[in-house]
Write an enzyme that holds these catalytic residues in place. Structure first.
Site, PDB file in Angstrom:
ATOM      1  N   HIS A  59       0.822  -1.212   0.000  1.00  0.00           N
ATOM      2  CA  HIS A  59       0.000   0.000   0.000  1.00  0.00           C
ATOM      3  C   HIS A  59       0.850   1.255   0.000  1.00  0.00           C
ATOM      4  CE1 HIS A  59      -2.092  -3.286   2.218  1.00  0.00           C
ATOM      5  NE2 HIS A  59      -3.022  -3.029   1.321  1.00  0.00           N
TER       6      HIS A  59
HETATM    7  S1  FES Z   1       1.702  -0.457   3.320  1.00  0.00           S
HETATM    8 FE1  FES Z   1       0.104  -1.842   3.787  1.00  0.00          FE
HETATM    9  S2  FES Z   1       1.144  -3.625   4.408  1.00  0.00           S
HETATM   10 FE2  FES Z   1       2.717  -2.216   3.985  1.00  0.00          FE
END
Ligand code: FES
Length: 175
Positions: free
Chosen positions: A140
């Protein structure tokens, strides 16, 4: 006349030597399992026994990943530039304020040791990626700096530092 004493090895001499040799092999065979069982077996290591890591092969600017308690551990030999960058940012401006000095061992400032599990949802970040030459989590988009501190993205906390100690200048014990 013939002499009863002879310098030639007799059949009895041979039997003595052969018996002694077999005895030594037998003793070693008995001792080896005893010595071997003193070492932690694979399941003990997996359950959390400390591990020692030789740092000598890790050149400046490189990192390795080892596993401790089933977790990936990044060990990074940081460049002076990486250290300077990590120390130039005001700590109070960080989402999870921690100084770089508090995350490394004094006198071994080039070595960063962190658990490679993103504090967002647990993906494994990639080392030497992202805007701060630290870690980038591809799941993410969290970006950690060269001290493993969260700088951008949804992760709330810095990468955790596992318990470890230097046992020599080139060896650490984790756990
Ligand atoms: S940014 Fe979501 S698990 Fe690493």
């Amino acid at each position: 006349m013939t002499s009863s004493t002879s310098a030639e090895p007799t059949r009895r001499d041979f039997l003595y030597v052969a018996t002694g040799a077999v005895g030594a092999v037998g003793a070693a065979a008995v001792a080896w399992p005893l010595i071997s069982q003193m070492n932690p077996d694979a399941s003990t290591i997996a359950a959390g026994a400390p591990i020692e890591v030789d740092l000598a092969p890790i050149a400046t600017g490189q990192d390795i990943k080892v596993f401790w308690r089933g977790k990936p551990i990044y060990i990074m030999n940081r460049t002076k530039k990486q250290i300077d960058e990590a120390r130039s940012v005001p700590v109070s401006s960080l989402p999870d304020p921690q100084s770089d000095q508090s995350r490394v061992k004094e006198g071994h400032d080039q070595w960063l040791v962190v658990i490679g599990i993103c504090t967002h949802l647990g993906c494994i970040p990639i080392a030497h990626e992202g805007a701060y030459d630290g870690f980038f989590c591809p799941c993410h988009g969290s970006v950690y700096d060269s001290s493993g501190r969260i700088r951008q993205g949804p992760a709330p906390l810095n990468l955790a530092v596992p318990p470890y100690a230097f046992v020599s200048d080139t060896k650490i014990k984790i756990g």
